[in-house]
Motif scaffolding. Structure first.
Motif, short mmCIF file in Angstrom:
data_model
loop_
_atom_site.label_atom_id
_atom_site.label_comp_id
_atom_site.label_asym_id
_atom_site.label_seq_id
_atom_site.Cartn_x
_atom_site.Cartn_y
_atom_site.Cartn_z
N ASN A 18 81.61 -70.92 39.23
CA ASN A 18 81.85 -71.99 40.20
C ASN A 18 80.88 -71.95 41.38
O ASN A 18 80.94 -72.80 42.26
CB ASN A 18 83.28 -71.93 40.75
N ARG A 25 74.75 -79.42 39.14
CA ARG A 25 74.89 -80.82 38.73
C ARG A 25 73.73 -81.66 39.26
O ARG A 25 73.22 -82.55 38.56
CB ARG A 25 76.23 -81.37 39.25
N HIS A 70 73.25 -74.21 30.55
CA HIS A 70 73.70 -75.60 30.46
C HIS A 70 72.51 -76.56 30.35
O HIS A 70 72.46 -77.59 31.02
CB HIS A 70 74.58 -75.96 31.65
N ASP A 194 81.25 -86.81 39.45
CA ASP A 194 81.38 -87.37 38.10
C ASP A 194 82.67 -88.19 38.04
O ASP A 194 83.75 -87.66 37.82
CB ASP A 194 81.42 -86.23 37.07
N ARG A 197 84.94 -87.97 34.97
CA ARG A 197 85.82 -86.80 34.85
C ARG A 197 86.94 -86.84 35.87
O ARG A 197 88.10 -86.64 35.53
CB ARG A 197 85.01 -85.51 35.04
N ALA A 276 88.37 -72.97 37.56
CA ALA A 276 87.18 -73.50 36.90
C ALA A 276 86.95 -74.95 37.29
O ALA A 276 87.91 -75.73 37.40
CB ALA A 276 87.32 -73.39 35.38
N HIS A 277 85.69 -75.30 37.51
CA HIS A 277 85.39 -76.66 37.96
C HIS A 277 85.89 -77.70 36.97
O HIS A 277 86.31 -78.80 37.37
CB HIS A 277 83.89 -76.82 38.19
N ASP A 278 85.90 -77.36 35.69
CA ASP A 278 86.39 -78.31 34.68
C ASP A 278 87.89 -78.55 34.81
O ASP A 278 88.40 -79.54 34.29
CB ASP A 278 86.07 -77.79 33.27
N ASP A 279 88.60 -77.64 35.48
CA ASP A 279 90.04 -77.79 35.66
C ASP A 279 90.41 -78.50 36.97
O ASP A 279 91.58 -78.84 37.19
CB ASP A 279 90.74 -76.43 35.63
N GLU A 305 85.38 -85.16 45.57
CA GLU A 305 86.05 -85.01 44.28
C GLU A 305 87.52 -85.41 44.37
O GLU A 305 88.05 -86.04 43.44
CB GLU A 305 85.89 -83.57 43.80
#
Length: 388
Positions: A18, A25, A70, A194, A197, A276-279, A305
């Motif tokens: 993180n 990004r 990535h 994003d 997301r 986690a950033h995805d969470d 965000e």
């Protein structure tokens, strides 16, 4: 072809997924543009032995010196970060560590994505390789290092020596000018988010998945004094039946645990640790309010965000807060005081703003716009250097 060397000590790795994810990004969005080639150099500061024997530094030491991260080509040279020096020698040490890497690379412009020590080293490297240099100011890199006795002069001189400067907000630009950096060289370059997301999570489903049954406040930020989590904890203590979840890790965890215990609200406050950033999209969507009592910011990604997820925010008058919240449709800007935070949170719980109105506050922030602005800025610096 625009060949960009991006330099940032604030960049994720396998031990810190993180850490500086917004730099990742931004770099990935720039690299995705046609006619752009990006090489990422993410130096890692290491204290000398035996201070580097701890688990954290040992894990950093085992990271590869070069890898695909990535989709990005990333170099991770190590430099000596001498403790107890206030950072005075960090930039010089970083410069020495980076030169062997850069000697083997071809690039047209250096994009330093953090001001210290990255930007200071970048200006010297730009002179060495004869390429223009841009430095981006994000917050603590100027607010702390730009005022600290050991590094303030280095930061100011780098700002004056760079070919171009970026600031995450107009407020940040003003702070840079106050340190003596040339106003005409500073361009406001906003962060991205994003929306696909953060804006696509169903609130009811998110709350059910996380077991949320009552009013929930979420705070996102490292467990450090500057983020002001103790202010939000004390605010929630004044709001019976309201829960607080704090997403972040850091050296102040023990102090915050003790603070929660003293307030007698251990049943309502959770320290989630690093999320986690995805969470984050699901966590933010499940919240009624995101609250962050920062002492200073440039323009916090967590603010944007949360808004993109449709969650209103309560924040201090730090950095670009008022640029983001131009009215009260998406949240409140209040004093860094528990009573003020409690009142603003209670107001939003009592009369929640429309989700679409909240999302609209972040509509102008995207990684596509961020990449386009960065490309125009860097290409302009290269063109100016060539014509000069």
């Amino acid at each position: 072809m625009l060949r960009v060397l991006t330099l940032s000590t604030l960049f994720p790795d396998a031990t810190r997924p993180n850490f500086g994810v917004f730099v990742e990004r931004q770099t990935a969005a720039l690299a995705a543009l046609p006619g752009v080639a990006v090489t990422m150099v993410a130096p890692i500061g290491m204290p000398p032995w035996p201070l580097s024997r701890g688990d954290r530094h040992a894990a950093l030491g085992r990271l590869p010196l070069r890898e695909r991260w990535h989709g990005l080509d990333v170099y991770r040279p190590r430099f000596a970060a001498l403790p107890f020096t206030g950072g005075r020698f960090h930039a010089r040490a970083m410069e020495r560590a980076i030169v062997p890497v850069l000697d083997a690379l071809a690039f047209d412009v250096i994009d330093a994505s953090f001001f210290f020590p990255d930007g200071v080293a970048a200006v010297r490297l730009g002179r060495r390789y004869g390429v223009p240099v841009s430095i981006k100011a994000r917050g603590a890199d100027v607010h702390h290092w730009g005022r600290a006795p050991a590094t303030a002069r280095q930061v100011a001189q780098a700002g004056q020596g760079a070919d171009g400067l970026l600031a995450v907000s107009a407020a940040m630009r003003g702070d840079m000018i106050a340190l003596g950096m040339p106003a005409d060289a500073i361009r406001v370059h906003r962060t991205g988010v994003d929306h696909a997301r953060f804006g696509a999570v169903d609130r009811t489903a998110a709350r059910a998945a996380l077991g949320v049954t009552g009013p929930l406040i979420v705070a996102v930020g490292a467990l450090i004094p500057r983020k002001g989590h103790d202010v939000v904890i004390d605010a929630v203590a004044r709001l019976p039946g309201v829960a607080l979840w704090i997403a972040g890790e850091g050296p102040e965890r023990g102090r915050f645990e003790a603070h929660i215990a003293r307030a007698g609200i251990g049943d309502r406050v959770q320290l989630l640790g690093g999320v986690a950033h995805d969470d984050l999209p699901r966590l933010l969507a499940a919240a009624d309010v995101m609250a962050l009592a920062s002492a200073s910011e440039g323009l916090a990604n967590a603010w944007v965000e949360a808004l993109a997820a449709g969650t209103p925010i309560v924040v201090t008058d730090a950095g670009g807060a008022r640029e983001l919240l131009s009215d009260e449709q998406a949240g409140r800007v209040v004093a860094r005081d528990p009573a003020a935070f409690a009142a603003a949170i209670a107001d939003l719980l009592r009369a929640p703003p429309r989700t679409e109105a909240v999302k609209a506050a972040a509509a102008g922030y995207s990684w596509a716009a961020n990449a386009a602005g960065l490309h125009a800025h860097l290409a302009g610096l290269m063109a100016a250097r060539q014509s000069g």
